[in-house]
Write a protein that holds these residues in place. Sequence first.
Motif, PDB file in Angstrom:
ATOM      1  N   ILE A 113       0.672  -0.993  -0.033  1.00  0.00           N
ATOM      2  CA  ILE A 113      -0.237  -0.182  -0.377  1.00  0.00           C
ATOM      3  C   ILE A 113       0.940   1.563  -0.168  1.00  0.00           C
ATOM      4  O   ILE A 113       1.451   1.259   0.766  1.00  0.00           O
ATOM      5  CB  ILE A 113      -0.823  -0.050   1.284  1.00  0.00           C
ATOM      6  N   GLU A 115      -0.195   4.933   0.004  1.00  0.00           N
ATOM      7  CA  GLU A 115      -1.136   5.829   0.666  1.00  0.00           C
ATOM      8  C   GLU A 115      -0.286   7.665  -0.093  1.00  0.00           C
ATOM      9  O   GLU A 115       0.621   8.146  -0.609  1.00  0.00           O
ATOM     10  CB  GLU A 115      -0.884   6.418   1.964  1.00  0.00           C
ATOM     11  N   CYS A 135     -16.869   5.999  -3.157  1.00  0.00           N
ATOM     12  CA  CYS A 135     -15.845   4.970  -4.088  1.00  0.00           C
ATOM     13  C   CYS A 135     -16.280   4.061  -5.646  1.00  0.00           C
ATOM     14  O   CYS A 135     -17.497   3.985  -5.004  1.00  0.00           O
ATOM     15  CB  CYS A 135     -14.906   4.116  -3.256  1.00  0.00           C
ATOM     16  N   THR A 144      -9.292  -1.780  -1.276  1.00  0.00           N
ATOM     17  CA  THR A 144      -9.128  -0.907  -0.850  1.00  0.00           C
ATOM     18  C   THR A 144      -9.938  -0.757   0.870  1.00  0.00           C
ATOM     19  O   THR A 144      -9.259   0.335   1.494  1.00  0.00           O
ATOM     20  CB  THR A 144     -10.694   0.151  -1.725  1.00  0.00           C
ATOM     21  N   ALA A 147      -6.927  -1.865   2.970  1.00  0.00           N
ATOM     22  CA  ALA A 147      -5.908  -0.367   2.594  1.00  0.00           C
ATOM     23  C   ALA A 147      -6.271   0.910   3.438  1.00  0.00           C
ATOM     24  O   ALA A 147      -5.198   1.076   4.670  1.00  0.00           O
ATOM     25  CB  ALA A 147      -5.851   0.186   1.469  1.00  0.00           C
ATOM     26  N   THR A 245     -10.526   5.968  -3.775  1.00  0.00           N
ATOM     27  CA  THR A 245      -9.636   5.306  -5.288  1.00  0.00           C
ATOM     28  C   THR A 245      -8.542   4.781  -4.569  1.00  0.00           C
ATOM     29  O   THR A 245      -7.487   4.960  -3.960  1.00  0.00           O
ATOM     30  CB  THR A 245      -9.919   6.282  -6.623  1.00  0.00           C
ATOM     31  N   THR A 246      -8.356   3.018  -5.169  1.00  0.00           N
ATOM     32  CA  THR A 246      -7.377   3.037  -5.086  1.00  0.00           C
ATOM     33  C   THR A 246      -6.849   1.705  -6.556  1.00  0.00           C
ATOM     34  O   THR A 246      -7.428   1.407  -7.208  1.00  0.00           O
ATOM     35  CB  THR A 246      -6.979   1.450  -4.140  1.00  0.00           C
ATOM     36  N   THR A 247      -5.252   2.343  -6.989  1.00  0.00           N
ATOM     37  CA  THR A 247      -5.304   1.556  -8.475  1.00  0.00           C
ATOM     38  C   THR A 247      -4.184   0.759  -8.085  1.00  0.00           C
ATOM     39  O   THR A 247      -3.288   1.037  -7.698  1.00  0.00           O
ATOM     40  CB  THR A 247      -5.165   2.680  -8.882  1.00  0.00           C
ATOM     41  N   TYR A 255      -0.480  -0.980  -4.130  1.00  0.00           N
ATOM     42  CA  TYR A 255      -1.929  -0.169  -5.168  1.00  0.00           C
ATOM     43  C   TYR A 255      -1.700   0.995  -4.458  1.00  0.00           C
ATOM     44  O   TYR A 255      -0.874   1.818  -3.292  1.00  0.00           O
ATOM     45  CB  TYR A 255      -3.087  -0.849  -4.086  1.00  0.00           C
ATOM     46  N   CYS A 257      -3.509   4.666  -2.813  1.00  0.00           N
ATOM     47  CA  CYS A 257      -4.645   4.361  -2.517  1.00  0.00           C
ATOM     48  C   CYS A 257      -4.799   6.261  -1.833  1.00  0.00           C
ATOM     49  O   CYS A 257      -3.450   7.065  -1.080  1.00  0.00           O
ATOM     50  CB  CYS A 257      -4.966   4.357  -0.845  1.00  0.00           C
ATOM     51  N   LYS A 258      -5.437   6.791  -2.816  1.00  0.00           N
ATOM     52  CA  LYS A 258      -5.856   8.546  -2.625  1.00  0.00           C
ATOM     53  C   LYS A 258      -7.266   9.150  -2.764  1.00  0.00           C
ATOM     54  O   LYS A 258      -8.241   7.842  -2.501  1.00  0.00           O
ATOM     55  CB  LYS A 258      -5.049   9.454  -4.182  1.00  0.00           C
TER      56      LYS A 258
END
Length: 315
Positions: A113, A115, A135, A144, A147, A245-247, A255, A257-258
């Motif tokens: 993860i 961030e 989300c 997500t 995370a 979102t998590t991409t 991933y 996470c934002k």
Amino acid sequence: MSKDKYTQPEFSLSLLHPRNWGVWLGFGLLAILVNILPHRLLLSLGRSLGKLGMRYGKKRVHVAQRNLELAFPEKTPEEIQHIVEENFKNTGMALIETGITWFWPTWRFKKLIVEKDLGALREKAKEGKGVLLCCVHALNLEITARAFAVLGVAGYGAFRPHNNPAYNFIQYWGRTHNGNKLIDRKDVKKMIRVLCSGERLFYLPDHDYGRKKSVFVPFFGIETNTITTVSRLASITGADVCLMTTTLKDDDSGYLCKISAPLKDFPTGDHKEDTARLNRYFEDEIRLRPAEYYWVHKRFKNRPNQEANPYNPSN
């Protein structure tokens, strides 16, 4: 599961009934698999499962293809087919990612993860301000949720109890043993209490639960039946609304996470306008990585003015 569908399912010997052995075996094998293989190999396995799923899930392939044709009329048939194939690979990955989320130890999961922009969310927690985290319905939602928990901003997630009691028990445990909590998606009163008490609520607004408390608003240029719950909850509770979102990183190493800053001038008092605004945000996010959206569900099934079913093969 308890007769009260809003309470936590508890373990009982009845869950070990032979009719549930397949569920226990399946999740047991998944737990072993994700803990003995490296992450990159797991993702490769997931993609292979997704490609295999295309052979046996022809109806879902049709739904995904039709959704993409409607949402991206400017794309060629070859481009649509490529996105469908990538979408099914990601669907297979979602199964593996569920195993990773539920069964990996925290120390291993946390390494995946990265961030971005979570500072504002932590400040809201210090202030005791409720936050409604919206989300997009991406395929990596299980990643997500955990995370945000391992990053210290756990919350409540709206969910649908599974009909199989053993599956429901495992699902509930998998989603809550890392700090998050669950609320039945129909328990709006508890959602209100959670937000009013300064907690975080994870919610997926891009859903079609029928015409009750829903409006038709544009989604990829198509009038789409969409729930107005986010606008209503924000109006009642005064909670801030943030978009999350998590991409998966391009190199598959982890991933990202934002989270957005709280939406300004939201809610407006107009549930339809608020819902359309959220849809516009989701469109922008989906266009960045269209193959990661949950296209295999009939997003456009309810139509205004008795329009024809877009999933009918004749259309």
